[in-house]
Design a protein around this motif. Structure first.
Motif, PDB file in Angstrom:
ATOM      1  N   ASP A  32      34.389  39.912  39.167  1.00  0.00           N
ATOM      2  CA  ASP A  32      35.633  40.648  38.952  1.00  0.00           C
ATOM      3  C   ASP A  32      36.787  39.886  39.599  1.00  0.00           C
ATOM      4  N   LEU A  33      37.994  40.223  39.187  1.00  0.00           N
ATOM      5  CA  LEU A  33      39.206  39.705  39.815  1.00  0.00           C
ATOM      6  C   LEU A  33      40.012  40.856  40.398  1.00  0.00           C
ATOM      7  N   LEU A  34      40.664  40.578  41.516  1.00  0.00           N
ATOM      8  CA  LEU A  34      41.640  41.498  42.096  1.00  0.00           C
ATOM      9  C   LEU A  34      42.931  40.708  42.287  1.00  0.00           C
ATOM     10  N   LEU A  35      43.998  41.193  41.689  1.00  0.00           N
ATOM     11  CA  LEU A  35      45.301  40.582  41.820  1.00  0.00           C
ATOM     12  C   LEU A  35      46.143  41.496  42.693  1.00  0.00           C
ATOM     13  N   ILE A 106      40.394  43.785  37.719  1.00  0.00           N
ATOM     14  CA  ILE A 106      39.953  43.354  36.394  1.00  0.00           C
ATOM     15  C   ILE A 106      38.464  43.057  36.469  1.00  0.00           C
ATOM     16  N   PRO A 107      37.621  44.012  36.049  1.00  0.00           N
ATOM     17  CA  PRO A 107      36.177  43.760  36.132  1.00  0.00           C
ATOM     18  C   PRO A 107      35.704  42.898  34.968  1.00  0.00           C
ATOM     19  N   ASN A 108      34.654  42.122  35.230  1.00  0.00           N
ATOM     20  CA  ASN A 108      33.984  41.342  34.186  1.00  0.00           C
ATOM     21  C   ASN A 108      34.985  40.523  33.366  1.00  0.00           C
ATOM     22  N   TYR A 109      35.870  39.844  34.050  1.00  0.00           N
ATOM     23  CA  TYR A 109      36.976  39.132  33.406  1.00  0.00           C
ATOM     24  C   TYR A 109      36.502  37.967  32.551  1.00  0.00           C
ATOM     25  N   ALA A 110      35.302  37.474  32.815  1.00  0.00           N
ATOM     26  CA  ALA A 110      34.793  36.323  32.070  1.00  0.00           C
ATOM     27  C   ALA A 110      33.821  36.734  30.968  1.00  0.00           C
ATOM     28  N   SER A 111      33.668  38.022  30.741  1.00  0.00           N
ATOM     29  CA  SER A 111      32.724  38.491  29.733  1.00  0.00           C
ATOM     30  C   SER A 111      33.315  38.374  28.339  1.00  0.00           C
ATOM     31  N   ALA A 112      32.479  38.663  27.348  1.00  0.00           N
ATOM     32  CA  ALA A 112      32.918  38.623  25.945  1.00  0.00           C
ATOM     33  C   ALA A 112      33.344  39.996  25.445  1.00  0.00           C
ATOM     34  N   ASN A 113      33.531  40.943  26.374  1.00  0.00           N
ATOM     35  CA  ASN A 113      34.038  42.259  26.000  1.00  0.00           C
ATOM     36  C   ASN A 113      35.552  42.302  26.127  1.00  0.00           C
ATOM     37  N   ASN A 114      36.149  43.341  25.561  1.00  0.00           N
ATOM     38  CA  ASN A 114      37.563  43.593  25.834  1.00  0.00           C
ATOM     39  C   ASN A 114      37.753  43.813  27.335  1.00  0.00           C
ATOM     40  N   LYS A 115      38.926  43.539  27.837  1.00  0.00           N
ATOM     41  CA  LYS A 115      39.169  43.535  29.280  1.00  0.00           C
ATOM     42  C   LYS A 115      39.927  44.793  29.722  1.00  0.00           C
ATOM     43  N   ALA A 164      51.841  36.807  45.558  1.00  0.00           N
ATOM     44  CA  ALA A 164      50.694  37.262  44.779  1.00  0.00           C
ATOM     45  C   ALA A 164      49.477  36.486  45.232  1.00  0.00           C
ATOM     46  N   THR A 165      48.380  37.208  45.410  1.00  0.00           N
ATOM     47  CA  THR A 165      47.114  36.574  45.749  1.00  0.00           C
ATOM     48  C   THR A 165      46.062  37.014  44.746  1.00  0.00           C
ATOM     49  N   LEU A 166      45.325  36.059  44.259  1.00  0.00           N
ATOM     50  CA  LEU A 166      44.219  36.333  43.335  1.00  0.00           C
ATOM     51  C   LEU A 166      42.910  36.192  44.096  1.00  0.00           C
ATOM     52  N   TYR A 167      42.114  37.273  44.065  1.00  0.00           N
ATOM     53  CA  TYR A 167      40.811  37.278  44.723  1.00  0.00           C
ATOM     54  C   TYR A 167      39.706  37.313  43.663  1.00  0.00           C
ATOM     55  N   GLY A 168      38.622  36.627  43.961  1.00  0.00           N
ATOM     56  CA  GLY A 168      37.434  36.713  43.121  1.00  0.00           C
ATOM     57  C   GLY A 168      36.364  37.483  43.872  1.00  0.00           C
ATOM     58  N   ILE A 169      35.664  38.354  43.164  1.00  0.00           N
ATOM     59  CA  ILE A 169      34.612  39.171  43.765  1.00  0.00           C
ATOM     60  C   ILE A 169      33.315  38.886  43.024  1.00  0.00           C
ATOM     61  N   LYS A 170      32.294  38.587  43.802  1.00  0.00           N
ATOM     62  CA  LYS A 170      30.991  38.260  43.219  1.00  0.00           C
ATOM     63  C   LYS A 170      30.012  39.396  43.450  1.00  0.00           C
ATOM     64  N   SER A 171      29.315  39.787  42.406  1.00  0.00           N
ATOM     65  CA  SER A 171      28.351  40.879  42.551  1.00  0.00           C
ATOM     66  C   SER A 171      27.000  40.402  43.052  1.00  0.00           C
ATOM     67  N   SER A 172      26.796  39.101  43.137  1.00  0.00           N
ATOM     68  CA  SER A 172      25.540  38.598  43.696  1.00  0.00           C
ATOM     69  C   SER A 172      25.744  37.178  44.202  1.00  0.00           C
TER      70      SER A 172
ATOM     71  N   GLY B  97      34.965  51.058  30.134  1.00  0.00           N
ATOM     72  CA  GLY B  97      35.912  51.543  31.116  1.00  0.00           C
ATOM     73  C   GLY B  97      35.726  50.853  32.448  1.00  0.00           C
ATOM     74  N   VAL B  98      36.541  51.229  33.418  1.00  0.00           N
ATOM     75  CA  VAL B  98      36.348  50.750  34.779  1.00  0.00           C
ATOM     76  C   VAL B  98      36.511  51.911  35.733  1.00  0.00           C
TER      77      VAL B  98
END
Lengths: 172, 168
Positions: A32-35, A106-115, A164-172, B97-98
């Protein structure tokens, strides 16, 4: 153990302001991303103005619903815009030296789903025009997010000291 | 330096499922953060939480929702789960959703447990929901179940990740 919550990049606007803050070449290695933004618009004559964020320089297929409190009323509105563009931040007639605070998750920002985007923002002001906005956004695009641009929604500059700071969050 | 924000577990549904559950949650963190990107098989159903397999009427919640035309608020008491979303109309099927759910001081045995969450329901016209919930139990939270109301399944591709945050 790999770092879970990592600052990718940070930008502070210098003297004279800036038309935008942009993060590019975002790696796909996070979940995920956090802006996180602290900003003030140079739009004249108003206490607050909307920020706009866009992905991959794309200005279409965004939709939002907002929930906004002004201190005297609460409203909800829907938008289709050229970005996620309806969270208010401080502008020129608000209390001096006061910058609005906004988070975009912004969760799953690199996925192939809508964001999907979940945003919280405040434009505090020692006066009558202050706002808290909660924004539910959607970018209907299956591309991985590789860049994020932050602007004033009406083309004004972001004031000096906006950050502005962009953070990346890793689930594993 | 000890890790402050740590992934505990993540589940991605490879097929439709009734729920996602996190069990044996360590009491070594201070707070929990649960990130869910859901899609319901039966469009329009709400996402819900239960703790420690408690299915009793021990939950309540209050929400504030903007559906794009009106802002409204409501609450439920003595419920069998904390409802997180508020679907005024069924969402479209192409988007997830989120839900961002914060659970502070989850492992103490003194206080009732509260949640604060934000939801964006991922429709083409999403709804913005802010929600506070309570589980009337002083037990430490050791399990969290995420499911849909009215027995709807969670759809393939739904992801839930549990993070632990340490204060020191």
């Amino acid at each position: 153990m790999a770092t879970t919550y990592e600052a990718i990049a940070t930008v502070t606007v210098g003297s004279g302001g800036a038309a935008n803050i942009e993060f590019t070449s975002i790696p796909a290695t996070y979940t995920d991303l956090l802006l996180r933004i602290s900003a003030r618009s140079t739009r004249s004559g108003v206490d607050a103005n909307e920020l706009k964020i866009t992905f991959n320089n794309n200005t279409s297929n965004y939709s939002e619903r907002t929930l906004r409190g002004s201190g005297s009323a609460v409203t909800s509105s829907s938008f289709t815009s050229a970005g996620i563009a309806n969270v208010l931040t401080n502008a020129t007639t608000s209390t001096a030296s006061t910058f609005g605070s906004t988070d975009y998750y912004i969760p799953n920002y690199a996925s192939a789903n809508n964001k999907s985007v979940s945003a919280d923002g405040v434009s505090e002001n020692n006066g009558t025009a202050a706002y808290a906005t909660f924004d539910a956004g959607l970018w209907s695009n299956s591309a991985a997010i590789t860049s994020v641009k932050i602007q004033d929604n009406d083309g004004n500059n972001l004031a000096q000291y906006s950050t502005a700071t962009l953070y990346g969050i890793k689930s594993s | 330096m000890p890790t402050t924000y740590e992934p505990i577990a993540t589940t991605t549904l490879g097929s439709n499922a009734a729920s996602i559950e996190f069990t044996s949650i360590s009491g070594s963190y201070t707070d929990l953060v649960l990130i869910v990107t859901p899609q319901q098989v039966t469009l329009g159903e709400d996402l819900a939480l239960q703790f420690n397999s408690d299915t009793g009427s021990n939950y309540s919640r209050t929400y504030l929702c903007g559906d794009g035309s009106t802002a409204h608020s409501n609450r439920s008491s003595n419920s069998t789960a904390i409802l997180l979303d508020h679907h005024g109309t069924p969402p479209t099927s192409g988007s997830f959703g989120v839900d961002i759910i914060n659970i502070q001081n989850y492992s103490n045995s003194t206080t009732y447990k509260t949640t604060i969450s934000r939801a964006s329901t991922g429709d083409s016209q999403p709804a913005a929901v802010a929600n506070v919930g309570m589980w009337r139990s002083t037990s430490a939270i050791t399990a969290i179940k995420i499911f849909c109301t009215n027995s709807s399944n969670l759809k393939t591709g739904t992801i839930a990740t549990l993070y632990g945050i340490k204060a020191a």
